[in-house]
Structures are given as structure tokens and as C-alpha cells.
Write a protein that holds these residues in place. Sequence first.
Motif, mmCIF file in Angstrom:
data_model
loop_
_atom_site.group_PDB
_atom_site.id
_atom_site.type_symbol
_atom_site.label_atom_id
_atom_site.label_comp_id
_atom_site.label_asym_id
_atom_site.label_seq_id
_atom_site.Cartn_x
_atom_site.Cartn_y
_atom_site.Cartn_z
ATOM 1 N N ASP A 1 0.819 -1.205 0.000
ATOM 2 C CA ASP A 1 0.000 0.000 0.000
ATOM 3 C C ASP A 1 0.858 1.263 0.000
ATOM 4 O OD1 ASP A 1 -2.327 -1.515 0.072
ATOM 5 O OD2 ASP A 1 -2.348 -1.564 2.262
ATOM 6 N N THR A 2 2.122 1.130 0.388
ATOM 7 C CA THR A 2 3.012 2.286 0.448
ATOM 8 C C THR A 2 3.684 2.504 -0.902
ATOM 9 O OG1 THR A 2 4.852 0.908 1.156
ATOM 10 C CG2 THR A 2 3.486 1.887 2.892
ATOM 11 N N GLN A 3 4.293 3.664 -1.067
ATOM 12 C CA GLN A 3 4.991 3.974 -2.313
ATOM 13 C C GLN A 3 6.481 3.699 -2.190
ATOM 14 O OE1 GLN A 3 3.925 7.936 -3.531
ATOM 15 N NE2 GLN A 3 2.060 7.216 -4.480
ATOM 16 N N THR A 4 6.815 2.570 -1.619
ATOM 17 C CA THR A 4 8.217 2.165 -1.520
ATOM 18 C C THR A 4 8.395 0.868 -2.287
ATOM 19 O OG1 THR A 4 7.789 0.977 0.541
ATOM 20 C CG2 THR A 4 8.547 3.248 0.742
ATOM 21 N N GLY A 5 9.610 0.668 -2.766
ATOM 22 C CA GLY A 5 9.901 -0.539 -3.535
ATOM 23 C C GLY A 5 10.067 -1.775 -2.684
ATOM 24 N N GLY A 6 10.274 -1.575 -1.395
ATOM 25 C CA GLY A 6 10.456 -2.721 -0.524
ATOM 26 C C GLY A 6 10.818 -2.293 0.874
ATOM 27 N N GLY A 7 11.174 -3.281 1.670
ATOM 28 C CA GLY A 7 11.539 -3.018 3.051
ATOM 29 C C GLY A 7 12.202 -4.227 3.659
ATOM 30 N N PHE A 8 12.711 -4.022 4.864
ATOM 31 C CA PHE A 8 13.265 -5.126 5.637
ATOM 32 C C PHE A 8 12.438 -5.282 6.895
ATOM 33 C CE2 PHE A 8 15.951 -6.210 9.343
ATOM 34 C CZ PHE A 8 16.101 -7.557 9.070
ATOM 35 N N SER A 9 12.071 -6.509 7.182
ATOM 36 C CA SER A 9 11.309 -6.831 8.383
ATOM 37 C C SER A 9 12.047 -7.926 9.133
ATOM 38 C CB SER A 9 9.908 -7.313 7.984
ATOM 39 O OG SER A 9 9.286 -7.979 9.054
ATOM 40 N N ILE A 10 12.241 -7.719 10.426
ATOM 41 C CA ILE A 10 12.921 -8.728 11.246
ATOM 42 C C ILE A 10 12.166 -10.050 11.166
ATOM 43 C CG2 ILE A 10 13.550 -9.328 13.619
ATOM 44 C CD1 ILE A 10 13.945 -6.200 14.020
ATOM 45 N N GLN A 11 10.839 -9.981 11.138
ATOM 46 C CA GLN A 11 10.015 -11.188 11.103
ATOM 47 C C GLN A 11 9.942 -11.833 9.728
ATOM 48 O OE1 GLN A 11 8.743 -8.163 12.191
ATOM 49 N NE2 GLN A 11 8.947 -8.511 14.380
ATOM 50 N N HIS A 12 9.991 -11.026 8.656
ATOM 51 C CA HIS A 12 9.713 -11.548 7.322
ATOM 52 C C HIS A 12 10.883 -11.513 6.355
ATOM 53 C CE1 HIS A 12 5.541 -11.733 8.521
ATOM 54 N NE2 HIS A 12 5.590 -10.470 8.863
ATOM 55 N N GLY A 13 11.965 -10.845 6.687
ATOM 56 C CA GLY A 13 13.100 -10.739 5.768
ATOM 57 C C GLY A 13 12.946 -9.560 4.830
ATOM 58 N N VAL B 1 11.261 -7.668 1.906
ATOM 59 C CA VAL B 1 9.952 -7.588 1.260
ATOM 60 C C VAL B 1 10.110 -6.724 0.015
ATOM 61 C CG1 VAL B 1 7.563 -6.810 1.520
ATOM 62 C CG2 VAL B 1 8.786 -7.813 3.475
ATOM 63 N N LEU B 2 9.643 -7.236 -1.121
ATOM 64 C CA LEU B 2 9.689 -6.504 -2.387
ATOM 65 C C LEU B 2 8.263 -6.215 -2.838
ATOM 66 C CD1 LEU B 2 12.406 -8.766 -3.936
ATOM 67 C CD2 LEU B 2 12.726 -6.390 -3.286
ATOM 68 N N CYS B 3 7.992 -4.957 -3.121
ATOM 69 C CA CYS B 3 6.653 -4.505 -3.497
ATOM 70 C C CYS B 3 6.533 -4.499 -5.018
ATOM 71 C CB CYS B 3 6.402 -3.110 -2.936
ATOM 72 S SG CYS B 3 6.567 -3.021 -1.146
ATOM 73 N N TYR B 4 6.003 -5.579 -5.581
ATOM 74 C CA TYR B 4 5.968 -5.702 -7.037
ATOM 75 C C TYR B 4 5.178 -4.572 -7.695
ATOM 76 C CZ TYR B 4 1.274 -7.791 -6.855
ATOM 77 O OH TYR B 4 -0.062 -8.022 -6.657
ATOM 78 N N ASN B 5 4.182 -4.038 -7.014
ATOM 79 C CA ASN B 5 3.368 -2.979 -7.613
ATOM 80 C C ASN B 5 4.051 -1.610 -7.560
ATOM 81 O OD1 ASN B 5 2.870 -3.292 -4.742
ATOM 82 N ND2 ASN B 5 1.284 -1.743 -4.957
ATOM 83 N N GLN B 6 5.274 -1.543 -7.043
ATOM 84 C CA GLN B 6 6.038 -0.298 -7.013
ATOM 85 C C GLN B 6 7.346 -0.405 -7.805
ATOM 86 O OE1 GLN B 6 4.760 2.466 -5.735
ATOM 87 N NE2 GLN B 6 2.979 1.356 -5.000
ATOM 88 N N LEU B 7 7.653 -1.573 -8.310
ATOM 89 C CA LEU B 7 8.905 -1.803 -9.043
ATOM 90 C C LEU B 7 8.629 -1.790 -10.537
ATOM 91 C CD1 LEU B 7 10.230 -4.618 -6.704
ATOM 92 C CD2 LEU B 7 11.033 -2.241 -6.788
ATOM 93 N N GLN B 8 9.434 -1.016 -11.283
ATOM 94 C CA GLN B 8 9.160 -0.847 -12.705
ATOM 95 C C GLN B 8 10.139 -1.574 -13.618
ATOM 96 O OE1 GLN B 8 8.993 3.440 -13.035
ATOM 97 N NE2 GLN B 8 6.824 3.434 -12.556
ATOM 98 N N THR B 9 11.327 -1.875 -13.128
ATOM 99 C CA THR B 9 12.328 -2.521 -13.979
ATOM 100 C C THR B 9 13.054 -3.610 -13.202
ATOM 101 O OG1 THR B 9 14.145 -1.054 -13.343
ATOM 102 C CG2 THR B 9 12.742 -0.320 -15.189
ATOM 103 N N ASN B 10 13.745 -4.465 -13.930
ATOM 104 C CA ASN B 10 14.571 -5.484 -13.280
ATOM 105 C C ASN B 10 15.674 -4.831 -12.452
ATOM 106 O OD1 ASN B 10 13.032 -7.522 -14.373
ATOM 107 N ND2 ASN B 10 14.418 -7.914 -16.066
ATOM 108 N N ALA B 11 16.181 -3.690 -12.918
ATOM 109 C CA ALA B 11 17.203 -2.967 -12.160
ATOM 110 C C ALA B 11 16.634 -2.479 -10.829
ATOM 111 C CB ALA B 11 17.743 -1.801 -12.979
ATOM 112 N N ASP B 12 15.364 -2.076 -10.813
ATOM 113 C CA ASP B 12 14.719 -1.673 -9.556
ATOM 114 C C ASP B 12 14.692 -2.835 -8.564
ATOM 115 O OD1 ASP B 12 14.145 0.857 -10.568
ATOM 116 O OD2 ASP B 12 12.031 0.402 -10.973
ATOM 117 N N VAL B 13 14.417 -4.032 -9.063
ATOM 118 C CA VAL B 13 14.360 -5.212 -8.192
ATOM 119 C C VAL B 13 15.739 -5.440 -7.574
ATOM 120 C CG1 VAL B 13 13.945 -7.704 -8.080
ATOM 121 C CG2 VAL B 13 12.486 -6.255 -9.519
#
Length: 183
Positions: free
Chosen positions: A49-61, A63-75
Motif C-alpha cells: 500500500d506504500t509507495q516504496t519498492g520494498g523493506g526489511f522486516s525482522i520477522q519476514h526478511g 519484502v519486495l513490493c511488485y506494484n512499485q517496481l518498474q524494472t529489473n534494475a529496480d528489483v
Amino acid sequence: MDWNLTKEAVEGQVTNVLNTCRTVKKLMEAMREAGCEVGRDYFKVVKCDTQTGGGFSIQHGVVLCYNQLQTNADVQSTMVHELLHAYDYCRNPNMDFADCKQHACSEIRAANLSGDCDMAQEFLRGHVQTLSPFSWAGMKERCVRRRAALSVAMNPRCGGREGAAKVVDGMYEKCMEDCAPFT
């Protein structure tokens, strides 16, 4: 029109990056050496729901937000950035991302070491107006400070943009010196 990658495309790119990106391999190796086992399942591809490409979570590792990433380089860039946060936590399990100074230090390191502030990235973002070498002077420092402060400003304990900028300024020199696990 939506230019973002699909979940399937990001899943495939995660596997590709894990197999080909030396920086990601180095970070994962350093985490294993520090006692944190990480593998393919450490990367979660989700809709955010946020406008970030991803994040780090201690519980989950990572996280990559596919709906905010536009290119393979972004990933790849997002994976490296978030793995730097994961590495910081791995080498210091008492790290508290709610603490503004610790959060700022990890964001400074991630902006500095991930490639987020390379000239090409800044040019694409519109922060380099000319290809004159004079416009590059201090560009990386400005970028690291700006990007770290933007991330820290999302921390509700850090006083918004103004508080985040102050804490980043206070931590900048010390945290820029820390290039682990790179030499």
C-alpha cells in the motif's frame, strides 16, 4: 497506464539476482558468516500500500513490493538496499530500528553502499541537471543525506522531515565510514 512489474516477473528477477549479482551474493555470504541463514525464501514478493519498492522486516526478511517496481534494475537495487539493512541487523541483533540514530545509520549505509546514489540513478531521478563534472561535486553526499532522511522521516519517533534531517546529519560521518561487509 501501469508500468510496474507483475508479481511473477519480480519473483523471476529475484531468482535471477540471487544467481548473478555479486553484491547480493557477498551480502548473503556475510550474513551466513555472521550466523544468519538466508536463502530464496528470505525474499517475499507482495503488493504494498506504500509507495516504496520494498523493506526489511525482522520477522519476514526482505519484502519486495511488485506494484512499485518498474524494472529489473529496480528489483536488484531494492534487494541490495534491503539486504544491507538485514546485514546490519544480523551483525547486531540488538539493533532497534525504532531508535532514530540506529535507523539513520542503517539508512546512510544502505544509500551509500547499495548504488542508490550512483550518478546514473541521480540523473534518472532528475537530481543531476547537467552532465557537467561541476554538477557532480558533492552529489553523492547530498543524495545519501536526502535518501536517508526520507526513510528516517517515515519513522514516527524521529520528528518528521526536520527531525530526520538532523539525526542523519549527526550520524553521517560515523556511518559513512562503516562499509562492512565491503572493503
